[in-house]
Design an enzyme around this catalytic site. Structure first.
Site, PDB file in Angstrom:
ATOM      1  N   GLU A 100      42.000 -11.449  33.885  1.00 22.15           N
ATOM      2  CA  GLU A 100      42.444 -12.955  34.150  1.00 22.15           C
ATOM      3  C   GLU A 100      43.261 -13.176  32.754  1.00 22.15           C
ATOM      4  O   GLU A 100      42.886 -12.530  31.805  1.00 22.15           O
ATOM      5  CB  GLU A 100      41.626 -14.131  34.526  1.00 22.15           C
ATOM      6  CG  GLU A 100      40.558 -14.407  33.543  1.00 22.15           C
ATOM      7  CD  GLU A 100      40.078 -15.962  33.612  1.00 22.15           C
ATOM      8  OE1 GLU A 100      40.796 -16.570  33.388  1.00 22.15           O
ATOM      9  OE2 GLU A 100      38.908 -16.083  33.731  1.00 22.15           O
ATOM     10  N   LYS A 106      28.606 -21.949  34.503  1.00 28.73           N
ATOM     11  CA  LYS A 106      28.001 -22.738  33.418  1.00 28.73           C
ATOM     12  C   LYS A 106      27.408 -24.054  33.800  1.00 28.73           C
ATOM     13  O   LYS A 106      28.024 -24.670  34.701  1.00 28.73           O
ATOM     14  CB  LYS A 106      28.765 -22.633  32.200  1.00 28.73           C
ATOM     15  CG  LYS A 106      30.223 -22.467  32.060  1.00 28.73           C
ATOM     16  CD  LYS A 106      30.760 -22.786  30.789  1.00 28.73           C
ATOM     17  CE  LYS A 106      31.451 -21.695  30.617  1.00 28.73           C
ATOM     18  NZ  LYS A 106      32.413 -21.272  31.972  1.00 28.73           N
ATOM     19  N   SER A 159      36.800 -26.800  41.781  1.00 27.50           N
ATOM     20  CA  SER A 159      37.925 -25.629  41.320  1.00 27.50           C
ATOM     21  C   SER A 159      38.444 -24.842  42.232  1.00 27.50           C
ATOM     22  O   SER A 159      37.724 -24.593  43.431  1.00 27.50           O
ATOM     23  CB  SER A 159      37.092 -24.662  40.306  1.00 27.50           C
ATOM     24  OG  SER A 159      38.120 -23.565  40.028  1.00 27.50           O
ATOM     25  N   ALA A 160      39.889 -24.587  42.598  1.00 32.18           N
ATOM     26  CA  ALA A 160      40.340 -23.847  43.392  1.00 32.18           C
ATOM     27  C   ALA A 160      39.891 -22.421  43.377  1.00 32.18           C
ATOM     28  O   ALA A 160      40.074 -21.618  44.398  1.00 32.18           O
ATOM     29  CB  ALA A 160      42.149 -23.795  43.327  1.00 32.18           C
ATOM     30  N   ASP A 200      36.569 -33.286  41.600  1.00 30.29           N
ATOM     31  CA  ASP A 200      36.765 -32.097  40.865  1.00 30.29           C
ATOM     32  C   ASP A 200      36.077 -30.728  41.222  1.00 30.29           C
ATOM     33  O   ASP A 200      35.223 -30.600  40.789  1.00 30.29           O
ATOM     34  CB  ASP A 200      36.642 -32.227  39.378  1.00 30.29           C
ATOM     35  CG  ASP A 200      37.508 -31.334  38.482  1.00 30.29           C
ATOM     36  OD1 ASP A 200      37.941 -30.082  39.168  1.00 30.29           O
ATOM     37  OD2 ASP A 200      37.462 -31.357  37.244  1.00 30.29           O
ATOM     38  N   LYS A 256      48.540 -23.463  32.381  1.00 36.57           N
ATOM     39  CA  LYS A 256      47.230 -22.889  32.995  1.00 36.57           C
ATOM     40  C   LYS A 256      47.681 -22.863  34.515  1.00 36.57           C
ATOM     41  O   LYS A 256      47.928 -23.797  35.003  1.00 36.57           O
ATOM     42  CB  LYS A 256      46.172 -23.813  32.590  1.00 36.57           C
ATOM     43  CG  LYS A 256      44.867 -23.376  33.245  1.00 36.57           C
ATOM     44  CD  LYS A 256      43.759 -24.266  32.931  1.00 36.57           C
ATOM     45  CE  LYS A 256      42.642 -24.184  33.890  1.00 36.57           C
ATOM     46  NZ  LYS A 256      41.605 -25.427  33.954  1.00 36.57           N
ATOM     47  N   VAL A 307      41.041 -17.718  37.680  1.00 40.68           N
ATOM     48  CA  VAL A 307      40.319 -16.654  38.584  1.00 40.68           C
ATOM     49  C   VAL A 307      40.940 -16.730  39.799  1.00 40.68           C
ATOM     50  O   VAL A 307      41.322 -15.765  40.430  1.00 40.68           O
ATOM     51  CB  VAL A 307      38.762 -17.263  38.657  1.00 40.68           C
ATOM     52  CG1 VAL A 307      38.301 -16.383  39.719  1.00 40.68           C
ATOM     53  CG2 VAL A 307      38.019 -16.892  37.277  1.00 40.68           C
TER      54      VAL A 307
HETATM   55  N1  PSU Z   1      35.195 -20.550  32.346  1.00 40.79           N
HETATM   56  C1  PSU Z   1      34.997 -20.027  31.166  1.00 40.79           C
HETATM   57  N2  PSU Z   1      36.301 -19.740  30.682  1.00 40.79           N
HETATM   58  C2  PSU Z   1      37.472 -19.838  31.236  1.00 40.79           C
HETATM   59  C3  PSU Z   1      37.615 -20.320  32.400  1.00 40.79           C
HETATM   60  C4  PSU Z   1      36.551 -20.863  33.174  1.00 40.79           C
HETATM   61  O1  PSU Z   1      34.182 -19.650  30.630  1.00 40.79           O
HETATM   62  O2  PSU Z   1      38.732 -19.698  30.642  1.00 40.79           O
HETATM   63  C5  PSU Z   1      38.900 -20.710  33.301  1.00 40.79           C
HETATM   64  C6  PSU Z   1      39.159 -19.580  34.225  1.00 40.79           C
HETATM   65  O3  PSU Z   1      40.240 -19.137  34.259  1.00 40.79           O
HETATM   66  C7  PSU Z   1      38.574 -20.321  35.581  1.00 40.79           C
HETATM   67  C8  PSU Z   1      39.171 -21.541  35.319  1.00 40.79           C
HETATM   68  O4  PSU Z   1      39.072 -19.997  36.740  1.00 40.79           O
HETATM   69  O5  PSU Z   1      39.160 -21.802  33.839  1.00 40.79           O
HETATM   70  C9  PSU Z   1      38.780 -22.865  36.048  1.00 40.79           C
HETATM   71  O6  PSU Z   1      39.708 -23.997  35.874  1.00 40.79           O
HETATM   72  P1  PSU Z   1      39.407 -25.157  36.845  1.00 40.79           P
HETATM   73  O7  PSU Z   1      38.161 -25.606  36.657  1.00 40.79           O
HETATM   74  O8  PSU Z   1      40.407 -26.106  36.308  1.00 40.79           O
HETATM   75  O9  PSU Z   1      39.881 -24.722  38.079  1.00 40.79           O
HETATM   76 MN    MN Z   2      39.433 -28.977  38.213  1.00 37.75          MN
END
Ligand code: PSU
Ligand code: MN
Length: 307
Positions: free
Chosen positions: A28, A162, A143-144, A141, A89, A109
């Protein structure tokens, strides 16, 4: 082999490897543009491609450049992703927008999985998955990355989830979505910076060959969606949970104080944890991506042997 979708531009190297059934691993780009500071981000990106090659796989870093979804990048492209001030992003819903506007986008991801699948790539290496955020019962919130894991046939190697996220709710959601979560070589579900969490491994396998067999079993049955492979950070690089949890709590508090929300939450938290840990979390992050790349290469090799 799958014919790559015509909207994608594959590098000649990746196109050649896919056409002849050689192992390919997707990477990614949000981790480059929004996950780590310069210049460590681009150094990491180049190094990880090298680890995949050493492990017998062709690296396919994925991003949108000038509106074109690209599968397999050059050194200059990685530099652009690491330094350009206007790299969006891009999660799944953002893909059509960056393509229509001719913009640069770093793929998460979720969007990397989809583009990898459209190219015919079945193994993808990353650092950490997105998931259900703490407080999601009010913020919504989630994530997709999770819904995409539920529907697209790619094996995703990460270091777990994490604790900036709600690990328990993330695991519950993955169960609901039918996503097998297999931990490589451990009975504990890992929490990215640490080898353990409060949760046990939903499944455990100790070799790439066994994981490849599970991918085949799932997709042969017509069960769509990902296989999530959690690979604990190497012992030497781990940050103990009691040390990292305090820093995460501080970063989460600041996030709320500043009213940060939506797609800015994860990059903000990662950046603050790097600062609060005096750079240590960044070194751990890079170490776990290296380790995931070694496992991902072995998995792509095992997959292509049987495919
Ligand atoms: N966790 C990490 N490093 C990252 C991400 C997550 O330790 O760079 C990134 C990945 O690309 C993941 C995205 O898909 O954050 C998730 O963002 P969101 O929670 O906005 O969907
Ligand atoms: Mn989000």
């Amino acid at each position: 082999m799958t014919t790559p979708h015509p909207a994608l531009r594959l590098s000649p190297e990746v196109a050649g490897a896919l056409a002849s059934g050689r192992p390919v691993v997707a990477l990614e780009s949000t981790i480059i543009s929004h996950g780590m500071p310069y210049p460590r981000n681009v150094e990491m990106a180049v190094e990880v491609e090298g680890i995949l090659r050493d492990g017998g796989a062709t690296p396919a870093t994925i991003a949108v450049l000038g509106g074109v979804p690209r599968i397999g990048l050059e050194r200059d492209d990685l530099e652009t992703l690491a330094t350009h001030p206007d790299v969006a992003k891009v999660s799944l819903r953002d893909l059509p927008y960056v393509m229509a506007t001719g913009a640069h986008g770093a793929t998460t991801v979720a969007s990397t999985m989809r583009l990898a699948a459209l190219a015919g790539i079945r193994v993808f290496v990353t650092g950490g998955l997105g998931g259900v955020h703490r407080g999601a019962e009010t913020s919504f919130d989630i994530s997709a990355d999770l819904t995409e894991l539920g529907q697209t046939d790619v094996a995703v190697v990460s270091a777990g989830v994490k604790s900036i996220l709600d690990i328990g709710l993330t695991l519950e959601t993955l169960e609901t979505l039918g996503v097998p979560v297999v931990v490589h070589g451990s009975d504990a579900f890992p929490s990215f910076y640490s080898r353990t969490s409060d949760f046990t491994a939903p499944m455990r396998l100790d070799s790439a060959e066994e994981i490849a067999a599970m991918m085949r079993a799932k997709w042969d049955l017509g069960l769509s969606g990902a296989v999530s492979v959690a690979n604990p950070v190497p012992v030497a690089d781990e940050i103990p949970r009691d040390e990292i949890d305090g820093l995460i709590a501080t970063a989460l508090g600041e996030c709320e104080e500043h009213g940060i929300h939506g797609k800015d939450v994860t990059p903000f938290l990662l950046g603050r944890i790097v600062e609060l840990s005096g750079g240590r979390s960044l070194e751990t992050n890079i170490a776990l991506v290296r380790s995931n790349a070694r496992l991902g290469a072995a998995l792509a090799v095992a997959w292509s042997r049987g495919a």
